[in-house]
Design an enzyme around this catalytic site. Structure first.
Site, PDB file in Angstrom:
ATOM      1  N   ALA A 271       4.104  -0.479   2.804  1.00 44.71           N
ATOM      2  CA  ALA A 271       5.133   0.307   2.124  1.00 44.71           C
ATOM      3  C   ALA A 271       4.884   0.569   0.649  1.00 44.71           C
ATOM      4  O   ALA A 271       5.295   1.610   0.128  1.00 44.71           O
ATOM      5  CB  ALA A 271       6.485  -0.388   2.279  1.00 44.71           C
ATOM      6  N   ALA A 272       4.305  -0.390  -0.081  1.00 47.15           N
ATOM      7  CA  ALA A 272       4.177  -0.243  -1.538  1.00 47.15           C
ATOM      8  C   ALA A 272       3.301   0.961  -1.887  1.00 47.15           C
ATOM      9  O   ALA A 272       2.383   1.298  -1.133  1.00 47.15           O
ATOM     10  CB  ALA A 272       3.588  -1.516  -2.126  1.00 47.15           C
ATOM     11  N   PRO A 273       3.605   1.640  -3.012  1.00 48.92           N
ATOM     12  CA  PRO A 273       4.572   1.292  -4.067  1.00 48.92           C
ATOM     13  C   PRO A 273       6.013   1.705  -3.788  1.00 48.92           C
ATOM     14  O   PRO A 273       6.878   1.466  -4.609  1.00 48.92           O
ATOM     15  CB  PRO A 273       4.027   2.032  -5.282  1.00 48.92           C
ATOM     16  N   GLY A 275       7.502   4.966  -2.510  1.00 48.52           N
ATOM     17  CA  GLY A 275       8.075   6.305  -2.524  1.00 48.52           C
ATOM     18  C   GLY A 275       8.723   6.669  -1.205  1.00 48.52           C
ATOM     19  O   GLY A 275       9.837   7.225  -1.168  1.00 48.52           O
ATOM     20  N   ASP A 291       4.571  -5.189   3.317  1.00 47.81           N
ATOM     21  CA  ASP A 291       3.283  -4.985   2.676  1.00 47.81           C
ATOM     22  C   ASP A 291       2.550  -6.321   2.605  1.00 47.81           C
ATOM     23  O   ASP A 291       3.173  -7.390   2.577  1.00 47.81           O
ATOM     24  CB  ASP A 291       3.444  -4.407   1.266  1.00 47.81           C
ATOM     25  N   CYS A 386      -3.376   9.757   3.536  1.00 49.01           N
ATOM     26  CA  CYS A 386      -3.776  10.806   2.596  1.00 49.01           C
ATOM     27  C   CYS A 386      -5.285  11.031   2.596  1.00 49.01           C
ATOM     28  O   CYS A 386      -5.896  11.228   1.554  1.00 49.01           O
ATOM     29  CB  CYS A 386      -3.285  10.483   1.176  1.00 49.01           C
TER      30      CYS A 386
END
Length: 459
Positions: A271-273, A275, A291, A386
């Site tokens: 999950a981090a950071p 958004g 995380d 990404c």
């Protein structure tokens, strides 16, 4: 008694050359020296630029700089990495014979100075003089100081001849883009990646109102885009009140693929950071943010606190994580090569390799295989990352469907991505590239490369 007469210097100390200049005596010298060192760490040791320039745990020499010099170092390195091929070609045209193979520190010094001359709004004379000083201060480069002076002065005089041309990424990276997207699309991706990226914000309120307030534009995806920001982002309206957070518009898409999740138990894995965690929490879900890193979770909690949002946080290895009961929905934004973020992270092509991509694809498949076991029957799993490489996106999704009969694909429609039909593949995946979301103003054009697929567990 002089040294020549036999006096020994204190153990461990060396005399500095007569022309040595301490960094504190020459404004800007320390920043250029740090930029040269960090460029070497990226190129030679494949060290992440984000890690080197982290304002809490970055490289010690970077940390010793003030905020203004840190900004300068980041600007220099961004220009040097985005335009590495053009700079290398320019230097090659200006020197009489190739640099020695072992002159790596000299090459980095020249690249740092050339990036300033060709791409930054800084005085050319300062870039040249400080590079010569830095060369004289370095025993490895001292004998090349005159050459550094001559090459950079000529570059300054003739710079209009050098701003264009050579490929600015490693051959493997360009080849992978051509293979995946064809020559025309690959060239468009490389062209946009050479430009400074805009800043995208995910806002709690009306995007058009916030765009007007912040001097940006509202994107069809619901994000607000700013071309530039004068000063720190933290000084913009709405930051202190937690009304928005920085998030590329492509990165905001996966969390929007769940539909109405108000009151549902949703896990944001890796999950981090935070958004996407913030998006899910703002949509009314009861979010569990997982995380592996305690430090990254600390940052996530800090971000959520500013945004006045809440989520349960769990420090765990996803591969072994077993919740007390299955979730209603899961978002797995998996670790990846980040090749879709090169515009914002120009070190990526130089710090990653094709082997890294293969290993990360294997990890993603492993994590996705586990993720679909901890969602309830009828629940939704969104897998995203990404990367621009289909090995990390499309192949992972196809392989899951081929080997797990309990999983079916739920195709994404164009209406779920702001009407951007070009982002939807024939299978119903989401696939964005930096060359998508074009705008007449290049500074407002493009988006991160992202992949997302939506699955449903049947039983």
């Amino acid at each position: 008694m002089s040294v020549e007469q036999g006096t020994k210097r204190p153990f461990g100390k060396k005399r500095k050359p007569a022309d040595y200049i301490d960094a504190e005596d020459r404004p800007g010298l320390a920043a250029r020296q740090v930029a040269t060192r960090l460029l070497g760490a990226v190129i030679e040791k494949h060290t992440s630029l984000d890690g080197l320039t982290d304002n809490s745990n970055g490289h010690p020499q970077y940390m010793a700089l003030d905020d203004r010099d840190r900004s300068l170092v980041r600007a220099i390195l961004g220009a040097a990495l985005r335009n590495r091929g053009t700079i290398e070609a320019a230097i090659g045209q200006l020197i009489d014979r190739p640099l020695p193979d072992n002159a790596v520190a000299l090459r980095h010094l020249l690249h740092v100075a050339a990036a300033q001359i060709l791409y930054l709004d800084l005085p050319d004379r300062a870039a040249v003089d400080l590079a010569v000083t830095a060369a004289n201060n370095d025993p490895r480069n001292r004998r090349f100081a005159s050459m550094v002076n001559a090459v950079l002065r000529r570059l300054s005089r003739e710079k209009e001849n050098f701003v264009a041309g050579a490929s600015n990424v490693p051959a493997w990276f360009e080849t992978s883009l051509v293979t995946a997207y064809g020559k025309e699309k690959a060239r468009a991706i490389l062209d946009i990646q050479s430009k400074e990226p805009p800043i995208d914000l995910t806002v709690k309120g009306d995007a058009r109102e916030w765009a007007e307030k912040l001097g940006g534009i509202a994107l069809p995806t619901g994000s607000v885009r700013l071309a530039t920001v004068d000063g720190a982002l933290t000084g913009l309206p709405g930051f202190a009140e937690g009304e928005w957070w920085v998030q590329d518009t492509a990165a905001s898409l996966p969390a929007k693929l769940f539909g109405d999740i108000k009151g549902k138990r949703v896990a944001d894995l890796c999950a981090a950071p935070g958004g996407k965690t913030a998006q899910l929490a703002f949509a009314g879900a009861n979010v569990t943010a997982l995380d592996l890193s305690a430090n990254r979770l600390k940052r996530l909690r800090s971000n959520l606190e500013r945004l006045q949002l809440s989520a349960e946080t769990v420090e765990a290895n996803l591969s072994a994580y077993q919740p007390a009961e299955p979730f209603d929905a899961i978002l797995l934004d998996a670790p990846c090569s980040s090749t879709g973020t090169v515009r914002r992270h120009p070190d990526v092509p130089w710090t990653k390799t094709p082997e890294d991509i293969r290993k990360l694809a294997q990890l993603q498949a492993k994590l996705l295989d586990h993720a679909v076991t901890i969602v309830r029957p009828g629940g939704i799993v969104v897998f995203s990352n990404c990367s621009l490489d289909p090995l990390e996106g499309e192949k992972v999704a196809h392989d899951l469907l081929a080997k797990n009969p309990a999983i079916e694909l739920v195709p994404v429609t164009k209406d779920e991505v702001g009407g951007l039909a070009e982002l939807i593949t024939k299978e119903g995946f989401v696939r964005s590239t930096p060359a998508d979301l074009r705008h007449d103003n290049p500074a407002l054009s493009g988006m991160d490369g992202f992949f997302a697929a939506r699955f449903k567990r049947k039983y």
